[in-house]
Scaffold this active site. Structure first.
Site, PDB file in Angstrom:
ATOM      1  N   SER A 127      -4.751  22.139 -27.488  1.00 53.63           N
ATOM      2  CA  SER A 127      -5.534  21.456 -26.758  1.00 53.63           C
ATOM      3  C   SER A 127      -5.092  20.260 -26.529  1.00 53.63           C
ATOM      4  O   SER A 127      -5.795  19.396 -25.807  1.00 53.63           O
ATOM      5  CB  SER A 127      -6.975  21.128 -28.049  1.00 53.63           C
ATOM      6  N   LYS A 165      -6.443  14.632 -31.818  1.00 53.40           N
ATOM      7  CA  LYS A 165      -7.112  14.428 -30.612  1.00 53.40           C
ATOM      8  C   LYS A 165      -6.791  12.829 -30.392  1.00 53.40           C
ATOM      9  O   LYS A 165      -6.500  11.939 -31.186  1.00 53.40           O
ATOM     10  CB  LYS A 165      -8.532  14.614 -30.801  1.00 53.40           C
TER      11      LYS A 165
END
Length: 212
Positions: A127, A165
Site C-alpha cells: 500500500s 501510512k
C-alpha cells in the site's frame, strides 16, 4: 590509542573491531566470552575499562549499541552503527517502542539514523509502494506520539494493528493515506488512532531488491 591499553584490553579491542567490521555489529557478551575464553563479568569489566579510557562508548538503552572512538573522541567512520529492535508481537495499550518482545534487530548506520530508542517495523503489503516502501521492507522509526500533515507514520489502530501510512489531520477525523492508487484512504476518529513514530528510513534486504 593501542599504547594506552593493557594487553588484555588490546586483545579485546582488536577482537571487537574485527567482529564489528565482519558482522556490522558488536558480539553479545556471551559470544565474546566464549570466543575469548573468559567469563561474562570479565567482558563487562573490559567494556567499562575501554569506556573510561574513551576508546568506545555505549549508546541508548541497548548495550550492544557501541561506538568505537578515535583519540579525538569522535566516532570512527567505519565503526558507526546502531542496533535497532524490530517490533514483534504488539501488546495492546503499550507504545511500540516500549514493547518487551522483539522480533530480532537490524543494524543501521548511526550517522544516518540518529536518536535513541529507535525501532523498526516490518511492512506487509504494497500500500506504500509509491513512497518506495515495499512488502517485506523494514521501516526505521523515530518514536513520537504526534505527526505533521504529510508525514509517513506508524499508527496503532484500535490499540491492536500497526500500520504505515501518510498522516493527515482533518477537522473531525484522522486520514491515513496509502501511497498506491489501488488503495483508498481510511478515516478514523481521533480516539481510534495512536501515533507511534515517524518513519525516517527504510532497510531493504537483497531478496526485496531482486523483485524491483
Amino acid at each position: 590509542m593501542q599504547s594506552e591499553l593493557t594487553q588484555k584490553q588490546r586483545r579485546f579491542f582488536s577482537y571487537l573491531e574485527r567482529e564489528i567490521i565482519r558482522t556490522g555489529k558488536a558480539p553479545s557478551l556471551r559470544q565474546a566470552a566464549t570466543d575469548m575464553g573468559v567469563s561474562h563479568s570479565a567482558i563487562s569489566q573490559l567494556i567499562k575499562a575501554l569506556e573510561k579510557k574513551g576508546i568506545l562508548r555505549r549508546k541508548g538503552r541497548y548495550s550492544r549499541t557501541i561506538h568505537m572512538l578515535n583519540r579525538a573522541r569522535e566516532t570512527a567512520g567505519i565503526m558507526r552503527w546502531q542496533e535497532v529492535p524490530i517490533v514483534g508481537n504488539i501488546a495492546a495499550g503499550l507504545p511500540l517502542y516500549a514493547q518487551q518482545e522483539w522480533g530480532g534487530s537490524v543494524v543501521v548506520d548511526a550517522a544516518i539514523y540518529r536518536g535513541s530508542n529507535l525501532f523498526a517495523l516490518r511492512v506487509t503489503g504494497d500500500s506504500m509502494k509509491d513512497a518506495a516502501i515495499l512488502d517485506g521492507d523494514l521501516v526505521i522509526c523515530e518514536p513520537r506520539q504526534f505527526a505533521e500533515n504529510g508525514e509517513i507514520v506508524v499508527a496503532l489502530i484500535h490499540q491492536e494493528e500497526a500500520t504505515v501510512k501518510r498522516f493527515f489531520l482533518k477537522e473531525t477525523q484522522i486520514e491515513l493515506r496509502p501511497e498506491n492508487p489501488a488503495f483508498r484512504p481510511v478515516y478514523y476518529n481521533f480516539d481510534q488512532v495512536l501515533i507511534q513514530g515517524k518513519v525516517i528510513g527504510v532497510q531493504r534486504g537483497p531478496e526485496i531488491v531482486e523483485r524491483l
